[in-house]
Design a protein around this motif. Sequence first.
Motif, PDB file in Angstrom:
ATOM      1  N   PRO A 194      36.241  -5.363 -33.392  1.00 53.25           N
ATOM      2  CA  PRO A 194      34.906  -5.291 -32.786  1.00 53.25           C
ATOM      3  C   PRO A 194      34.128  -6.578 -33.029  1.00 53.25           C
ATOM      4  CG  PRO A 194      35.026  -3.907 -34.749  1.00 53.25           C
ATOM      5  CD  PRO A 194      36.400  -4.437 -34.509  1.00 53.25           C
ATOM      6  N   VAL A 195      33.355  -6.955 -32.016  1.00 53.99           N
ATOM      7  CA  VAL A 195      32.492  -8.128 -32.104  1.00 53.99           C
ATOM      8  C   VAL A 195      31.053  -7.633 -32.024  1.00 53.99           C
ATOM      9  CG1 VAL A 195      31.801 -10.294 -30.999  1.00 53.99           C
ATOM     10  CG2 VAL A 195      34.226  -9.602 -31.009  1.00 53.99           C
ATOM     11  N   PHE A 196      30.249  -8.026 -33.002  1.00 55.50           N
ATOM     12  CA  PHE A 196      28.838  -7.649 -33.063  1.00 55.50           C
ATOM     13  C   PHE A 196      28.002  -8.894 -32.812  1.00 55.50           C
ATOM     14  CE2 PHE A 196      31.245  -4.773 -35.713  1.00 55.50           C
ATOM     15  CZ  PHE A 196      30.748  -3.532 -35.365  1.00 55.50           C
ATOM     16  N   SER A 197      27.117  -8.827 -31.818  1.00 55.08           N
ATOM     17  CA  SER A 197      26.264  -9.967 -31.467  1.00 55.08           C
ATOM     18  C   SER A 197      24.806  -9.560 -31.570  1.00 55.08           C
ATOM     19  CB  SER A 197      26.538 -10.422 -30.035  1.00 55.08           C
ATOM     20  OG  SER A 197      27.900 -10.717 -29.851  1.00 55.08           O
ATOM     21  N   ASP A 198      24.006 -10.407 -32.204  1.00 46.34           N
ATOM     22  CA  ASP A 198      22.567 -10.153 -32.290  1.00 46.34           C
ATOM     23  C   ASP A 198      21.923 -10.389 -30.933  1.00 46.34           C
ATOM     24  OD1 ASP A 198      22.777  -9.623 -34.971  1.00 46.34           O
ATOM     25  OD2 ASP A 198      22.201 -11.635 -35.598  1.00 46.34           O
ATOM     26  N   GLY A 199      20.884  -9.620 -30.681  1.00 48.04           N
ATOM     27  CA  GLY A 199      20.100  -9.822 -29.477  1.00 48.04           C
ATOM     28  C   GLY A 199      20.569  -8.969 -28.307  1.00 48.04           C
ATOM     29  N   PRO A 200      19.836  -9.020 -27.220  1.00 42.22           N
ATOM     30  CA  PRO A 200      20.162  -8.194 -26.043  1.00 42.22           C
ATOM     31  C   PRO A 200      21.446  -8.682 -25.373  1.00 42.22           C
ATOM     32  CG  PRO A 200      18.428  -9.733 -25.500  1.00 42.22           C
ATOM     33  CD  PRO A 200      18.681  -9.878 -26.982  1.00 42.22           C
ATOM     34  N   PHE A 201      22.019  -7.824 -24.530  1.00 39.79           N
ATOM     35  CA  PHE A 201      23.254  -8.190 -23.831  1.00 39.79           C
ATOM     36  C   PHE A 201      23.017  -9.263 -22.783  1.00 39.79           C
ATOM     37  CE2 PHE A 201      21.531  -5.006 -21.023  1.00 39.79           C
ATOM     38  CZ  PHE A 201      21.968  -5.353 -19.764  1.00 39.79           C
ATOM     39  N   VAL A 202      21.772  -9.434 -22.369  1.00 35.84           N
ATOM     40  CA  VAL A 202      21.436 -10.483 -21.408  1.00 35.84           C
ATOM     41  C   VAL A 202      20.049 -11.017 -21.754  1.00 35.84           C
ATOM     42  CG1 VAL A 202      20.419  -8.919 -19.691  1.00 35.84           C
ATOM     43  CG2 VAL A 202      21.376 -11.066 -18.939  1.00 35.84           C
ATOM     44  N   LEU A 238      11.420   1.770 -26.783  1.00 42.19           N
ATOM     45  CA  LEU A 238      12.434   0.981 -27.466  1.00 42.19           C
ATOM     46  C   LEU A 238      11.814  -0.163 -28.258  1.00 42.19           C
ATOM     47  CD1 LEU A 238      15.003   0.752 -24.544  1.00 42.19           C
ATOM     48  CD2 LEU A 238      15.132   2.205 -26.571  1.00 42.19           C
ATOM     49  N   ALA A 239      12.485  -0.529 -29.338  1.00 42.83           N
ATOM     50  CA  ALA A 239      12.075  -1.693 -30.124  1.00 42.83           C
ATOM     51  C   ALA A 239      12.254  -2.948 -29.273  1.00 42.83           C
ATOM     52  CB  ALA A 239      12.910  -1.785 -31.401  1.00 42.83           C
ATOM     53  N   ASP A 240      11.659  -4.027 -29.710  1.00 36.81           N
ATOM     54  CA  ASP A 240      11.779  -5.305 -29.017  1.00 36.81           C
ATOM     55  C   ASP A 240      13.248  -5.710 -28.917  1.00 36.81           C
ATOM     56  OD1 ASP A 240      11.617  -8.593 -29.273  1.00 36.81           O
ATOM     57  OD2 ASP A 240      10.019  -7.702 -28.064  1.00 36.81           O
ATOM     58  N   THR A 241      13.568  -6.527 -27.936  1.00 37.94           N
ATOM     59  CA  THR A 241      14.951  -6.951 -27.724  1.00 37.94           C
ATOM     60  C   THR A 241      15.506  -7.740 -28.907  1.00 37.94           C
ATOM     61  OG1 THR A 241      14.212  -8.919 -26.527  1.00 37.94           O
ATOM     62  CG2 THR A 241      14.730  -6.963 -25.221  1.00 37.94           C
ATOM     63  N   ASP A 242      14.641  -8.313 -29.729  1.00 42.19           N
ATOM     64  CA  ASP A 242      15.103  -9.032 -30.920  1.00 42.19           C
ATOM     65  C   ASP A 242      15.825  -8.100 -31.894  1.00 42.19           C
ATOM     66  OD1 ASP A 242      13.939 -11.294 -29.874  1.00 42.19           O
ATOM     67  OD2 ASP A 242      12.150 -11.172 -31.133  1.00 42.19           O
ATOM     68  N   ALA A 243      15.573  -6.799 -31.802  1.00 46.11           N
ATOM     69  CA  ALA A 243      16.193  -5.825 -32.696  1.00 46.11           C
ATOM     70  C   ALA A 243      17.534  -5.318 -32.161  1.00 46.11           C
ATOM     71  CB  ALA A 243      15.251  -4.646 -32.913  1.00 46.11           C
ATOM     72  N   ALA A 244      17.951  -5.773 -30.987  1.00 44.39           N
ATOM     73  CA  ALA A 244      19.177  -5.272 -30.347  1.00 44.39           C
ATOM     74  C   ALA A 244      20.426  -5.871 -30.981  1.00 44.39           C
ATOM     75  CB  ALA A 244      19.157  -5.592 -28.859  1.00 44.39           C
ATOM     76  N   THR A 245      21.498  -5.101 -30.959  1.00 39.49           N
ATOM     77  CA  THR A 245      22.834  -5.567 -31.332  1.00 39.49           C
ATOM     78  C   THR A 245      23.806  -5.106 -30.257  1.00 39.49           C
ATOM     79  OG1 THR A 245      22.310  -5.329 -33.685  1.00 39.49           O
ATOM     80  CG2 THR A 245      24.639  -5.515 -33.098  1.00 39.49           C
ATOM     81  N   VAL A 246      24.623  -6.027 -29.777  1.00 36.67           N
ATOM     82  CA  VAL A 246      25.634  -5.708 -28.784  1.00 36.67           C
ATOM     83  C   VAL A 246      26.969  -5.557 -29.507  1.00 36.67           C
ATOM     84  CG1 VAL A 246      26.858  -6.532 -26.721  1.00 36.67           C
ATOM     85  CG2 VAL A 246      24.403  -6.958 -26.975  1.00 36.67           C
ATOM     86  N   VAL A 247      27.679  -4.474 -29.212  1.00 36.74           N
ATOM     87  CA  VAL A 247      28.982  -4.198 -29.817  1.00 36.74           C
ATOM     88  C   VAL A 247      30.033  -4.227 -28.720  1.00 36.74           C
ATOM     89  CG1 VAL A 247      30.333  -2.538 -31.144  1.00 36.74           C
ATOM     90  CG2 VAL A 247      27.861  -2.712 -31.522  1.00 36.74           C
ATOM     91  N   ASP A 248      31.070  -5.047 -28.915  1.00 42.53           N
ATOM     92  CA  ASP A 248      32.175  -5.133 -27.961  1.00 42.53           C
ATOM     93  C   ASP A 248      33.475  -4.891 -28.725  1.00 42.53           C
ATOM     94  OD1 ASP A 248      34.066  -5.690 -26.050  1.00 42.53           O
ATOM     95  OD2 ASP A 248      33.237  -7.644 -25.491  1.00 42.53           O
ATOM     96  N   ASN A 249      34.045  -3.723 -28.543  1.00 40.32           N
ATOM     97  CA  ASN A 249      35.283  -3.369 -29.232  1.00 40.32           C
ATOM     98  C   ASN A 249      36.432  -3.212 -28.238  1.00 40.32           C
ATOM     99  OD1 ASN A 249      36.977  -2.820 -31.361  1.00 40.32           O
ATOM    100  ND2 ASN A 249      36.336  -0.696 -31.579  1.00 40.32           N
ATOM    101  N   SER A 273      16.607 -12.419 -20.643  1.00 40.47           N
ATOM    102  CA  SER A 273      15.805 -12.322 -19.433  1.00 40.47           C
ATOM    103  C   SER A 273      14.342 -12.197 -19.822  1.00 40.47           C
ATOM    104  CB  SER A 273      16.243 -11.078 -18.644  1.00 40.47           C
ATOM    105  OG  SER A 273      15.385 -10.855 -17.564  1.00 40.47           O
ATOM    106  N   LYS A 274      13.459 -12.631 -18.941  1.00 40.19           N
ATOM    107  CA  LYS A 274      12.037 -12.436 -19.217  1.00 40.19           C
ATOM    108  C   LYS A 274      11.657 -10.964 -19.073  1.00 40.19           C
ATOM    109  CE  LYS A 274      10.170 -13.328 -14.664  1.00 40.19           C
ATOM    110  NZ  LYS A 274       8.865 -13.400 -14.105  1.00 40.19           N
ATOM    111  N   GLU A 275      12.406 -10.218 -18.241  1.00 44.45           N
ATOM    112  CA  GLU A 275      12.179  -8.780 -18.106  1.00 44.45           C
ATOM    113  C   GLU A 275      13.172  -8.044 -18.992  1.00 44.45           C
ATOM    114  OE1 GLU A 275      10.301  -8.162 -13.725  1.00 44.45           O
ATOM    115  OE2 GLU A 275      12.485  -8.129 -13.856  1.00 44.45           O
ATOM    116  N   TYR A 276      12.725  -6.921 -19.527  1.00 45.73           N
ATOM    117  CA  TYR A 276      13.584  -6.165 -20.441  1.00 45.73           C
ATOM    118  C   TYR A 276      13.222  -4.689 -20.407  1.00 45.73           C
ATOM    119  CZ  TYR A 276       9.508  -6.353 -23.481  1.00 45.73           C
ATOM    120  OH  TYR A 276       8.238  -6.224 -23.988  1.00 45.73           O
ATOM    121  N   LEU A 277      14.150  -3.875 -20.860  1.00 46.55           N
ATOM    122  CA  LEU A 277      13.961  -2.435 -20.922  1.00 46.55           C
ATOM    123  C   LEU A 277      13.073  -2.104 -22.120  1.00 46.55           C
ATOM    124  CD1 LEU A 277      14.832   0.274 -19.669  1.00 46.55           C
ATOM    125  CD2 LEU A 277      16.750   0.261 -21.260  1.00 46.55           C
ATOM    126  N   ALA A 278      11.904  -1.535 -21.847  1.00 43.62           N
ATOM    127  CA  ALA A 278      10.941  -1.226 -22.899  1.00 43.62           C
ATOM    128  C   ALA A 278      10.959   0.248 -23.312  1.00 43.62           C
ATOM    129  CB  ALA A 278       9.531  -1.610 -22.439  1.00 43.62           C
TER     130      ALA A 278
END
Length: 107
Positions: free
Chosen positions: A58-66, A42-53, A68-73
């Motif tokens: 719909p609400v689009f938020s930049d960054g990971p959903f949480v 996976l790309a770095d968490t900086d590339a994440a977008t959270v979608v809440d519809n 954390s120092k640990e992340y899904l790689a």
Amino acid sequence: MRYLVSVIDDKSNPGSTDREPAISAFNERLIADGYWVFAGGLADTDAATVVDNRGEQPVFSDGPFVESKEYLAGVWVWEAPDLDVALELAAEASKVCDRKIEVRPFR
């Protein structure tokens, strides 16, 4: 049974960056032994977008959903006869990719 195998990295103590050849060899063995279903980094968490519809719009938020120092790689999906086999493979995967691994069965 299928298992989601999550590769967990740590921003403050990241795994080695030279693991690609060892990971490729491990993946080739997973394929040859019939455990492989899917894998992807996976790309770095900086590339994440959270979608809440769940609301009116719909609400689009930049960054990971949480945050954390640990992340899904990355992830694997494995087909294994039982949890013991999946955990044996996960122990090897953790060594190979120099990161923590989480194993979760699909329902």
